[in-house]
Design a protein around this motif. Sequence first.
Motif, PDB file in Angstrom:
ATOM      1  N   SER A 282       0.853  -1.195   0.000  1.00 24.69           N
ATOM      2  CA  SER A 282       0.000   0.000   0.000  1.00 24.69           C
ATOM      3  C   SER A 282       0.887   1.243   0.000  1.00 24.69           C
ATOM      4  O   SER A 282       2.081   1.176   0.350  1.00 24.69           O
ATOM      5  CB  SER A 282      -0.923   0.009   1.214  1.00 24.69           C
ATOM      6  N   GLY A 283       0.294   2.341  -0.365  1.00 23.55           N
ATOM      7  CA  GLY A 283       1.063   3.569  -0.388  1.00 23.55           C
ATOM      8  C   GLY A 283       0.191   4.796  -0.498  1.00 23.55           C
ATOM      9  O   GLY A 283      -1.035   4.719  -0.599  1.00 23.55           O
ATOM     10  N   GLU A 284       0.868   5.963  -0.463  1.00 23.16           N
ATOM     11  CA  GLU A 284       0.206   7.249  -0.608  1.00 23.16           C
ATOM     12  C   GLU A 284       0.952   8.062  -1.667  1.00 23.16           C
ATOM     13  O   GLU A 284       2.179   7.954  -1.795  1.00 23.16           O
ATOM     14  CB  GLU A 284       0.207   8.018   0.704  1.00 23.16           C
ATOM     15  N   VAL A 285       0.206   8.893  -2.364  1.00 22.18           N
ATOM     16  CA  VAL A 285       0.791   9.765  -3.381  1.00 22.18           C
ATOM     17  C   VAL A 285       0.286  11.186  -3.157  1.00 22.18           C
ATOM     18  O   VAL A 285      -0.907  11.395  -2.881  1.00 22.18           O
ATOM     19  CB  VAL A 285       0.423   9.307  -4.810  1.00 22.18           C
ATOM     20  N   TRP A 286       1.215  12.138  -3.286  1.00 27.01           N
ATOM     21  CA  TRP A 286       0.852  13.561  -3.263  1.00 27.01           C
ATOM     22  C   TRP A 286       1.444  14.184  -4.518  1.00 27.01           C
ATOM     23  O   TRP A 286       2.645  14.016  -4.806  1.00 27.01           O
ATOM     24  CB  TRP A 286       1.430  14.241  -2.021  1.00 27.01           C
ATOM     25  N   VAL A 287       0.634  14.909  -5.290  1.00 29.75           N
ATOM     26  CA  VAL A 287       1.090  15.533  -6.535  1.00 29.75           C
ATOM     27  C   VAL A 287       0.686  16.999  -6.536  1.00 29.75           C
ATOM     28  O   VAL A 287      -0.507  17.322  -6.377  1.00 29.75           O
ATOM     29  CB  VAL A 287       0.510  14.832  -7.783  1.00 29.75           C
ATOM     30  N   GLY A 288       1.663  17.864  -6.727  1.00 32.82           N
ATOM     31  CA  GLY A 288       1.393  19.298  -6.766  1.00 32.82           C
ATOM     32  C   GLY A 288       2.172  19.996  -7.861  1.00 32.82           C
ATOM     33  O   GLY A 288       3.316  20.410  -7.661  1.00 32.82           O
ATOM     34  N   GLY A 289       1.577  20.084  -9.044  1.00 35.07           N
ATOM     35  CA  GLY A 289       2.159  20.896 -10.112  1.00 35.07           C
ATOM     36  C   GLY A 289       3.001  20.167 -11.127  1.00 35.07           C
ATOM     37  O   GLY A 289       3.439  20.777 -12.114  1.00 35.07           O
ATOM     38  N   ILE A 290       3.261  18.858 -10.941  1.00 34.91           N
ATOM     39  CA  ILE A 290       3.994  18.101 -11.958  1.00 34.91           C
ATOM     40  C   ILE A 290       3.002  17.226 -12.720  1.00 34.91           C
ATOM     41  O   ILE A 290       1.852  17.063 -12.290  1.00 34.91           O
ATOM     42  CB  ILE A 290       5.111  17.228 -11.338  1.00 34.91           C
ATOM     43  N   PRO A 291       3.395  16.645 -13.860  1.00 36.00           N
ATOM     44  CA  PRO A 291       2.487  15.744 -14.581  1.00 36.00           C
ATOM     45  C   PRO A 291       2.040  14.590 -13.683  1.00 36.00           C
ATOM     46  O   PRO A 291       2.746  14.196 -12.752  1.00 36.00           O
ATOM     47  CB  PRO A 291       3.345  15.244 -15.751  1.00 36.00           C
ATOM     48  N   GLY A 292       0.874  14.060 -13.984  1.00 35.48           N
ATOM     49  CA  GLY A 292       0.321  13.000 -13.162  1.00 35.48           C
ATOM     50  C   GLY A 292       1.257  11.816 -13.014  1.00 35.48           C
ATOM     51  O   GLY A 292       1.919  11.401 -13.964  1.00 35.48           O
ATOM     52  N   VAL A 293       1.298  11.266 -11.780  1.00 34.09           N
ATOM     53  CA  VAL A 293       2.112  10.086 -11.504  1.00 34.09           C
ATOM     54  C   VAL A 293       1.366   8.871 -12.051  1.00 34.09           C
ATOM     55  O   VAL A 293       0.176   8.682 -11.787  1.00 34.09           O
ATOM     56  CB  VAL A 293       2.360   9.933  -9.995  1.00 34.09           C
ATOM     57  N   GLN A 294       2.068   8.030 -12.805  1.00 32.84           N
ATOM     58  CA  GLN A 294       1.435   6.884 -13.449  1.00 32.84           C
ATOM     59  C   GLN A 294       1.867   5.578 -12.798  1.00 32.84           C
ATOM     60  O   GLN A 294       3.042   5.400 -12.472  1.00 32.84           O
ATOM     61  CB  GLN A 294       1.790   6.844 -14.939  1.00 32.84           C
ATOM     62  N   MET A 295       0.882   4.688 -12.596  1.00 31.63           N
ATOM     63  CA  MET A 295       1.176   3.327 -12.159  1.00 31.63           C
ATOM     64  C   MET A 295       0.975   2.424 -13.360  1.00 31.63           C
ATOM     65  O   MET A 295      -0.111   2.409 -13.954  1.00 31.63           O
ATOM     66  CB  MET A 295       0.263   2.902 -11.006  1.00 31.63           C
ATOM     67  N   GLY A 300       3.881  -2.337 -19.164  1.00 32.13           N
ATOM     68  CA  GLY A 300       3.877  -0.900 -19.448  1.00 32.13           C
ATOM     69  C   GLY A 300       2.488  -0.322 -19.636  1.00 32.13           C
ATOM     70  O   GLY A 300       2.351   0.865 -19.926  1.00 32.13           O
ATOM     71  N   ALA A 301       1.446  -1.129 -19.438  1.00 28.00           N
ATOM     72  CA  ALA A 301       0.066  -0.628 -19.573  1.00 28.00           C
ATOM     73  C   ALA A 301      -0.300   0.193 -18.344  1.00 28.00           C
ATOM     74  O   ALA A 301       0.089  -0.126 -17.213  1.00 28.00           O
ATOM     75  CB  ALA A 301      -0.902  -1.786 -19.745  1.00 28.00           C
ATOM     76  N   LEU A 302      -1.080   1.240 -18.556  1.00 26.62           N
ATOM     77  CA  LEU A 302      -1.470   2.139 -17.477  1.00 26.62           C
ATOM     78  C   LEU A 302      -2.506   1.467 -16.575  1.00 26.62           C
ATOM     79  O   LEU A 302      -3.561   1.027 -17.029  1.00 26.62           O
ATOM     80  CB  LEU A 302      -2.040   3.438 -18.051  1.00 26.62           C
ATOM     81  N   LEU A 303      -2.209   1.398 -15.275  1.00 25.37           N
ATOM     82  CA  LEU A 303      -3.148   0.861 -14.293  1.00 25.37           C
ATOM     83  C   LEU A 303      -3.923   1.980 -13.597  1.00 25.37           C
ATOM     84  O   LEU A 303      -5.118   1.853 -13.341  1.00 25.37           O
ATOM     85  CB  LEU A 303      -2.403   0.037 -13.232  1.00 25.37           C
ATOM     86  N   ARG A 304      -3.195   3.074 -13.328  1.00 25.00           N
ATOM     87  CA  ARG A 304      -3.833   4.179 -12.601  1.00 25.00           C
ATOM     88  C   ARG A 304      -2.981   5.430 -12.787  1.00 25.00           C
ATOM     89  O   ARG A 304      -1.758   5.345 -12.962  1.00 25.00           O
ATOM     90  CB  ARG A 304      -3.962   3.828 -11.121  1.00 25.00           C
ATOM     91  N   ARG A 305      -3.635   6.579 -12.760  1.00 29.07           N
ATOM     92  CA  ARG A 305      -2.924   7.852 -12.890  1.00 29.07           C
ATOM     93  C   ARG A 305      -3.346   8.758 -11.745  1.00 29.07           C
ATOM     94  O   ARG A 305      -4.537   8.969 -11.515  1.00 29.07           O
ATOM     95  CB  ARG A 305      -3.221   8.500 -14.240  1.00 29.07           C
ATOM     96  N   PHE A 306      -2.368   9.298 -11.044  1.00 27.00           N
ATOM     97  CA  PHE A 306      -2.618  10.186  -9.916  1.00 27.00           C
ATOM     98  C   PHE A 306      -2.346  11.631 -10.384  1.00 27.00           C
ATOM     99  O   PHE A 306      -1.190  12.029 -10.528  1.00 27.00           O
ATOM    100  CB  PHE A 306      -1.712   9.834  -8.740  1.00 27.00           C
ATOM    101  N   GLU A 307      -3.402  12.377 -10.628  1.00 29.00           N
ATOM    102  CA  GLU A 307      -3.270  13.728 -11.174  1.00 29.00           C
ATOM    103  C   GLU A 307      -2.889  14.731 -10.082  1.00 29.00           C
ATOM    104  O   GLU A 307      -3.077  14.489  -8.884  1.00 29.00           O
ATOM    105  CB  GLU A 307      -4.581  14.168 -11.827  1.00 29.00           C
ATOM    106  N   LEU A 336       5.682   2.732 -10.396  1.00 30.68           N
ATOM    107  CA  LEU A 336       5.232   4.115 -10.371  1.00 30.68           C
ATOM    108  C   LEU A 336       6.223   4.951 -11.178  1.00 30.68           C
ATOM    109  O   LEU A 336       7.445   4.829 -10.988  1.00 30.68           O
ATOM    110  CB  LEU A 336       5.164   4.643  -8.944  1.00 30.68           C
ATOM    111  N   VAL A 337       5.686   5.776 -12.083  1.00 31.92           N
ATOM    112  CA  VAL A 337       6.539   6.625 -12.917  1.00 31.92           C
ATOM    113  C   VAL A 337       6.193   8.078 -12.629  1.00 31.92           C
ATOM    114  O   VAL A 337       5.045   8.504 -12.779  1.00 31.92           O
ATOM    115  CB  VAL A 337       6.335   6.331 -14.416  1.00 31.92           C
ATOM    116  N   MET A 338       7.208   8.827 -12.220  1.00 30.43           N
ATOM    117  CA  MET A 338       7.032  10.237 -11.886  1.00 30.43           C
ATOM    118  C   MET A 338       7.964  11.055 -12.786  1.00 30.43           C
ATOM    119  O   MET A 338       9.125  10.691 -12.989  1.00 30.43           O
ATOM    120  CB  MET A 338       7.386  10.455 -10.413  1.00 30.43           C
TER     121      MET A 338
END
Length: 401
Positions: A282-295, A300-307, A336-338
């Motif tokens: 499990s984990g947590e993600v915080w995103v502020g001002g950069i492109p969405g973090v992709q799981m 290489g298929a997209l599972l989830r995107r954290f905007e 996770l790709v940031m």
Amino acid sequence: MSNHAQGQATHFAVTLMEHLVVPTFMLDADQRVLVWNRACERLTGVPASEVIGTQDHWRAFYDSPRPCLADLVARSDWSLIDKLYTTHEEPNTPAHGVHAENWCAMPRRNKQLYLVVDAGPVFDAAGQLIAVVETLRDNTENKLTQTKVAEQASLLQHHYDEHEREAKMARRILNHQIRVDLIRQAGIHYAVIPATHFSGDLILAARSPNGRLHALLADATGHGLAAAMSVLPVVQEFYRLVEQNESLPGIIESINFVLANSLPAGRFVAAGLVSLDESTRSGEVWVGGIPGVQMIDDGGALLRRFESRNLPLGVTRDPEGINAFEHFTWTTHARLVMLSDGVVEATSPKGEAFGDGRLALSLASPRSDDLIAHLRAALAAHLDTVPAHDDISILVIDCPV
């Protein structure tokens, strides 16, 4: 040729020389002035009547007696040429003339002139020296311009060298702050490609004493040294908080407080932070001002995107602008790709941004591939030798099972 005809030819040659627009004078074999043309009078301020028949031609150029170039040619003596002239050609074939340049005092003009001088011998049919002709050109304006350019170039070089020394010191300070050993222990994969000597992008990672993995990608406004200095306060605060087992919300709040109170107006740090508990997947993600973090999955298929749902760090002291976190879990191996926005905004020679489409294609590679190398190759092909206008950062975090 008869003596009369020869006399006429000589008279014509002297008359022609006197009316040349190029300042010219002629010495005989005894270094006495035969011709001092009108252009030479205008250049020196000395009338021909004062020097014709004398060896006083030096007075037109210098404050004390010294030979002119024509005198050296007449004597075939080059021992003083290095001392007398700032610049000169080696007189290997003096019969074809000698070129030299130097500053002249010009006493009658009350001003220094930089004269370009050419002097050549005249021989009779028997090969005996009968005269030396010297031509002069005022090159003062060009010389002053060259001198000024050289001084400015020297000053610029000094500033550049000083900048390089300061930049080298700043790089050492920045590199010393980043704990590469902790990043290595965290097991992340990353790349930072600066647009200039310094990167305003920063990647940090460390494990807290309770085993959680914390990773941060920060992208300060602009690039270069100013941007690099903007992210510097983040470094020690991040390490301090991770060492204290601080939660992700606590890390965000503290770093935001430091930046909001240290950065000047208009400066802020876009960022993404991830906190993983690999034991519970499990984990947590915080995103502020950069492109969405992709799981993405193993293929290489997209599972989830954290905007991005938060303001960049340092913009406001109000916690309401930075309190959006997302929780996630995983059941199969994922990554996770940031990224910093320098990736998607990288512009080709045709003015096309790399964009989300090319990014998706670049990420669609199996887990066995080096994802960062694959993405860097795609960016290089897109830029086609054009330098990136912004820093580029890539962070890949494994979510193991």
